[in-house]
Structure formats: C-alpha cells, structure tokens
Design an enzyme around this catalytic site. Structure first.
Site, mmCIF file in Angstrom:
data_model
loop_
_atom_site.group_PDB
_atom_site.id
_atom_site.type_symbol
_atom_site.label_atom_id
_atom_site.label_comp_id
_atom_site.label_asym_id
_atom_site.label_seq_id
_atom_site.Cartn_x
_atom_site.Cartn_y
_atom_site.Cartn_z
ATOM 1 N N ARG A 33 38.477 46.473 35.179
ATOM 2 C CA ARG A 33 38.636 46.902 33.784
ATOM 3 C C ARG A 33 40.002 47.533 33.571
ATOM 4 N NH1 ARG A 33 33.908 45.986 31.364
ATOM 5 N NH2 ARG A 33 32.148 45.908 32.813
ATOM 6 N N ASN A 91 51.046 37.882 29.495
ATOM 7 C CA ASN A 91 52.370 38.261 29.015
ATOM 8 C C ASN A 91 53.385 37.925 30.099
ATOM 9 O OD1 ASN A 91 51.335 39.369 26.602
ATOM 10 N ND2 ASN A 91 50.820 41.271 27.665
ATOM 11 N N HIS A 104 48.733 38.736 35.830
ATOM 12 C CA HIS A 104 47.370 39.124 35.436
ATOM 13 C C HIS A 104 46.985 38.422 34.152
ATOM 14 C CE1 HIS A 104 50.305 42.106 34.057
ATOM 15 N NE2 HIS A 104 49.589 42.219 32.958
HETATM 16 P P1 5GP Z 1 50.846 43.854 30.709
HETATM 17 O O1 5GP Z 1 51.389 44.785 29.649
HETATM 18 O O2 5GP Z 1 51.753 43.848 31.929
HETATM 19 O O3 5GP Z 1 50.519 42.488 30.232
HETATM 20 O O4 5GP Z 1 49.461 44.462 31.157
HETATM 21 C C1 5GP Z 1 49.337 45.490 32.080
HETATM 22 C C2 5GP Z 1 47.992 46.109 31.855
HETATM 23 O O5 5GP Z 1 47.660 46.875 32.987
HETATM 24 C C3 5GP Z 1 47.954 47.069 30.651
HETATM 25 O O6 5GP Z 1 46.960 46.614 29.746
HETATM 26 C C4 5GP Z 1 47.617 48.416 31.257
HETATM 27 O O7 5GP Z 1 46.759 49.186 30.462
HETATM 28 C C5 5GP Z 1 46.976 48.033 32.596
HETATM 29 N N1 5GP Z 1 47.163 48.996 33.648
HETATM 30 C C6 5GP Z 1 48.324 49.620 33.983
HETATM 31 N N2 5GP Z 1 48.127 50.429 35.036
HETATM 32 C C7 5GP Z 1 46.809 50.306 35.378
HETATM 33 C C8 5GP Z 1 46.012 50.909 36.398
HETATM 34 O O8 5GP Z 1 46.466 51.709 37.218
HETATM 35 N N3 5GP Z 1 44.700 50.551 36.441
HETATM 36 C C9 5GP Z 1 44.163 49.653 35.556
HETATM 37 N N4 5GP Z 1 42.861 49.393 35.687
HETATM 38 N N5 5GP Z 1 44.888 49.074 34.592
HETATM 39 C C10 5GP Z 1 46.202 49.390 34.493
#
Ligand code: 5GP
Ligand code: ZN
Length: 118
Positions: A33, A91, A104
C-alpha cells in the site's frame, strides 16, 4: 538473481529491510500500500529487480511486465474495485511526477477517476 541497489527505498522494501503494508509477493514482484494514498485503494506493484525507469524496459522484461499487470488485476479483484474500474499508472521521469526511481505500477481505485490526469 535479484539485482538491488544500495539506498533504493523500494529495493529495501522488496528485501524486507524496510517495513511496508505488503499485500502480495512472489518471485518477481512485490505489492504494497502506498504510504500517501491518492484513492481508497492505492497499491504499488514493483519488480524485485531494480529498474529505474519504465523507459529502461526491454524485451527481456516481458515475463516481469506481464506479472506486474497480472498482479495488479488480481489485487483489484481482491479489493473489490474490478467492477467499477481502476487505473494503472506508471510515471516515467521527474516531469511526469516520478519521485522514486525504482519502477512501480500504481493501482488506484475506489473512487471516480478524472481524465485528463493532472
Ligand atoms: P511516483 O511519484 O514515483 O510515481 O510514486 C512514488 C510513490 O511512492 C508515491 O505515491 C509515494 O507516496 C510512495 N512512497 C514513497 N515513499 C514510500 C514509502 O516509504 N512507503 C510506501 N509504502 N510508499 C512510499
Ligand atoms: Zn531499487
């Protein structure tokens, strides 16, 4: 063999060096999550292998990619968001909103989604 990068947050989550609310894991992927959910269901599906960008994917990742989408679809079903519909987002790069540089797939659902995305 799984390739990991030092100081990569998601490699550490995949290796259980850092905690996460894991909902699924297997030999290729881990799903957990999002810590800052943008929808009632917001789950990240990641490869165990460290891949920085979607742009780095090649034909050699076909089994991995299919597993990532299969996993997201299964979780959507488990979370009861399949019928209403759900969004899967990757992204690629800072300008697109990427903040963690380990591939991801965002699985988002449980609320109406707008288009175009912001
Ligand atoms: P991005 O912006 O790179 O597409 O998505 C990164 C996602 O990782 C964000 O939605 C952010 O909330 C999530 N995220 C960042 N750090 C952590 C973490 O330590 N644990 C979890 N579960 N999610 C994280
Ligand atoms: Zn990584």
């Amino acid at each position: 063999m799984t390739s990991t990068e030092n100081d990569c947050l998601f490699c550490k989550i995949a290796d259980e060096q850092l905690p996460a609310d894991v909902v699924y894991k297997d030999d290729l992927v881990v799903a957990f999550r999002d810590v800052n959910p943008q929808a009632p269901t917001h789950i990240l599906v990641i490869p165990r292998e460290h891949i920085s960008y979607a742009a780095d994917l090649s034909d050699s990742h076909s089994a991995l990619l299919s597993r990532m989408f299969k996993t997201a679809n299964k979780i959507a079903s488990d979370e009861n968001i399949s019928e209403e519909g759900y969004r899967m987002v990757i992204n690629n790069g800072k300008g697109a909103g990427q903040t963690v540089f380990h591939l991801h797939l965002h699985l988002l659902g449980g609320r109406p989604m707008n288009w175009p995305p912001g």
